[in-house]
Design an enzyme around this catalytic site. Structure first.
Site, mmCIF file in Angstrom:
data_model
loop_
_atom_site.group_PDB
_atom_site.id
_atom_site.type_symbol
_atom_site.label_atom_id
_atom_site.label_comp_id
_atom_site.label_asym_id
_atom_site.label_seq_id
_atom_site.Cartn_x
_atom_site.Cartn_y
_atom_site.Cartn_z
ATOM 1 N N GLU A 166 0.839 -1.436 0.157
ATOM 2 C CA GLU A 166 0.058 0.001 -0.037
ATOM 3 C C GLU A 166 0.860 1.233 0.037
ATOM 4 O O GLU A 166 0.826 2.083 0.907
ATOM 5 C CB GLU A 166 -1.012 0.013 1.368
ATOM 6 C CG GLU A 166 -1.988 -1.315 1.182
ATOM 7 C CD GLU A 166 -2.808 -1.214 2.239
ATOM 8 O OE1 GLU A 166 -2.991 -0.401 3.264
ATOM 9 O OE2 GLU A 166 -3.710 -1.774 2.124
ATOM 10 N N GLU A 364 -4.903 -8.880 0.763
ATOM 11 C CA GLU A 364 -5.269 -8.451 2.080
ATOM 12 C C GLU A 364 -7.123 -8.393 1.714
ATOM 13 O O GLU A 364 -7.283 -7.614 0.943
ATOM 14 C CB GLU A 364 -4.931 -7.121 2.860
ATOM 15 C CG GLU A 364 -3.644 -7.167 3.263
ATOM 16 C CD GLU A 364 -3.228 -5.814 4.011
ATOM 17 O OE1 GLU A 364 -3.926 -5.133 4.411
ATOM 18 O OE2 GLU A 364 -2.165 -5.751 4.060
HETATM 19 C C1 BG6 Z 1 -4.331 -2.410 5.955
HETATM 20 C C2 BG6 Z 1 -2.993 -2.154 6.380
HETATM 21 O O1 BG6 Z 1 -4.741 -1.394 4.917
HETATM 22 O O2 BG6 Z 1 -5.233 -2.054 7.220
HETATM 23 C C3 BG6 Z 1 -2.790 -2.879 7.604
HETATM 24 O O3 BG6 Z 1 -2.311 -2.799 5.193
HETATM 25 C C4 BG6 Z 1 -3.696 -2.423 8.771
HETATM 26 O O4 BG6 Z 1 -1.188 -2.511 8.084
HETATM 27 C C5 BG6 Z 1 -5.108 -2.711 8.242
HETATM 28 O O5 BG6 Z 1 -3.219 -2.848 10.023
HETATM 29 C C6 BG6 Z 1 -6.235 -2.661 9.244
HETATM 30 O O6 BG6 Z 1 -6.293 -1.226 9.755
HETATM 31 P P1 BG6 Z 1 -7.144 -0.688 10.837
HETATM 32 O O7 BG6 Z 1 -6.823 0.892 11.178
HETATM 33 O O8 BG6 Z 1 -8.384 -1.018 10.831
HETATM 34 O O9 BG6 Z 1 -6.500 -1.279 12.147
#
Ligand code: BG6
Length: 467
Positions: A166, A364
């Site tokens: 990202e 992801e």
């Molecule tokens: C993703 C990232 O976009 O979101 C991760 O690659 C991150 O590193 C994840 O932990 C979740 O984000 P959040 O803000 O919901 O904890």
């Protein structure tokens, strides 16, 4: 109906060094921007939990890899820490780090889990940030050296490499919207950081190929489809602009080796185009990836602006669109994000139709839940909502596959509940629950379900089972 996936489909999860390793100032590692920012402003972090308090993978890697196995992984993505391997950013190698990563990679392979290794997950070494971070071309050079070092040290066993996770997020967080260090709000600097990041990416891809390593190299992008409020030309244009600024700004260089002309023209028109140098376009052209990782959580819905931009206000992407909250949208109420499963299919279809159907995988996708202990029953988190979330997304991936998409796998975010930047442990995403105080790991219901899906290469869903 049975949803069958190819037998060699990648089932696994994604994670990162700064979010799991812990020991963030030990083992010879130097500080990243996260250690630095936490020392300066701990109050910016949820419950003041900082980068030292992660899921202790540095100590518990063997046990965690056993859990990966138990939850059905045939592949696993994590990242290497630049600040651990090269504590001064370039030059002297930290041999403790080399030994640590060798152990991890060897154990993954011994357990039949293919390592997918990413080189940078938001974790700029502070020594390099002190030089200006991605604003400084010296850092681009240093990154290429770091990448080549990793290919040399681990490329005999690691066959899937990623330059960045990202890459737009440090641009947005650090230089536009104030949620990463250095907390700058300045579009021109943001554009420079974005441009230099893609030069660094392309430089690393080029080095990888020059080194003749046997494997693939890619990048992981958060592709967020932009949906217009209506078919009105002004809304359609707003969605196009958002797509250009937030998706194609990284997707086009990664898949076509050049920026979209519309983006170049737009930045030129507003005097925001970053400085380029002779030779840059050749470097960018060399950065076309073998494999694209796609992170998808939620859609972006936009409409045209309801009022005129004040030309004296700071230039921002929001000059070109406004966020739109669609009535009746399905929400994950425990994270405040929309759930739109079809978005994953729309991304894969866009790639197939408009980008020559690249080799790709879902790198992801997952569901964060605040205060997840409310779902603890008889010692286990009963996360049926997460099972539904993953299954419904997989149904759309399945459809894309049937239509010819070259999507090769699905990695959930994430394996064990992990530390998530300034949100720390607020939103839990894991297949495995982490008790932060005791570091005890307990497989959630979704972890057992995921193992079964991987074992059976798919799942069954009654057409009207109401789920
Ligand atoms: C993703 C990232 O976009 O979101 C991760 O690659 C991150 O590193 C994840 O932990 C979740 O984000 P959040 O803000 O919901 O904890």
């Amino acid at each position: 109906m049975h949803y069958a996936f190819p037998h060699d489909f990648w089932w696994g999860s994604a994670s990162s060094a700064p979010q799991t390793e812990g020991n963030s100032l030990g083992g010879g590692k130097s500080a990243t921007i996260w250690d630095h920012w936490f020392a300066l402003q701990p109050e910016r972090f949820f419950q003041q939990v900082g980068p030292r308090d992660t899921s202790t993978f540095y100590q518990h890697w063997r046990e965690d890899i056993a859990l990966l196995k138990q939850t059905g992984h045939n592949s696993f993505r994590t990242s290497l820490s630049w600040a651990r391997l090269l504590p001064v950013g370039r030059g002297k190698i930290n041999q403790q780090a080399v030994a640590f990563y060798n152990q991890v990679i060897d154990e993954l392979l011994a357990q039949g889990i293919t390592p997918f290794i990413n080189l940078f997950h938001f974790d700029m070494p502070q020594v390099l940030q002190d030089l200006g971070g991605w604003e400084n071309r010296l850092v681009v050079e240093a990154y290429t050296e770091y990448a080549a070092l990793c290919f040399g040290l681990f490329g005999d066993r690691v066959k899937y490499w990623f330059t960045f996770n990202e890459p737009i997020v440090p641009v947005e967080g650090g230089y536009l919207y104030d949620f990463h260090y250095p907390n700058v709000v300045d579009f021109e600097r943001a554009a420079t950081v974005a441009y230099h990041t893609m030069l660094a990416h392309a430089g690393a891809v080029r080095r990888y190929r020059e080194m003749g390593r046997d494997g693939e190299i890619g990048i992981i992008l958060n592709l967020t489809p932009s949906y217009p409020r209506s078919q009105h030309p002004a809304d359609l244009q707003a969605a196009k602009n958002a797509d250009l600024l937030f998706n194609r700004s990284f997707l086009d260089p990664a898949l076509r080796g050049r920026y979209p002309q519309a983006l170049v023209d737009l930045l030129e028109q507003y005097g925001q185009r970053p400085e380029s140098r002779p030779g840059d376009s050749e470097v960018l052209a060399a950065g076309v990836v073998d494999l694209l990782g796609i992170n998808y959580y939620q859609p972006r819905r936009v409409q045209c602006r309801s009022n005129q931009v004040n030309p004296d206000s700071p230039f921002m992407p929001e000059w070109f669109f406004e966020a739109y909250q669609m009535p009746g949208r399905k929400m994950n109420p425990w994270r405040g994000w929309e759930i739109y499963e079809r978005g994953i299919y729309d991304i894969l279809t866009d790639l197939r139709v408009n980008y020559n159907n690249p080799r790709c995988y879902i790198s992801e996708n997952g569901m964060g839940v605040e205060d997840e202990l409310r779902f603890l029953h008889d010692g286990r988190i009963e996360d049926d909502y997460r099972i539904d979330f993953v299954r419904e997304h997989l149904i759309w991936v399945h459809r894309a596959l049937q239509e010819g998409s070259r999507c090769l796998g699905y990695h959930i975010w994430t394996f064990i509940d992990n530390w998530s930047w300034s949100n720390a442990y607020k939103n839990r995403y894991g297949l495995v629950q982490l008790d932060l105080a005791t570091q005890r790991r307990t497989v959630k219901k979704s972890g057992s379900w995921f193992a079964e899906v991987a074992r059976r290469h798919g799942f069954h869903k009654e057409v009207n089972d109401g789920q």
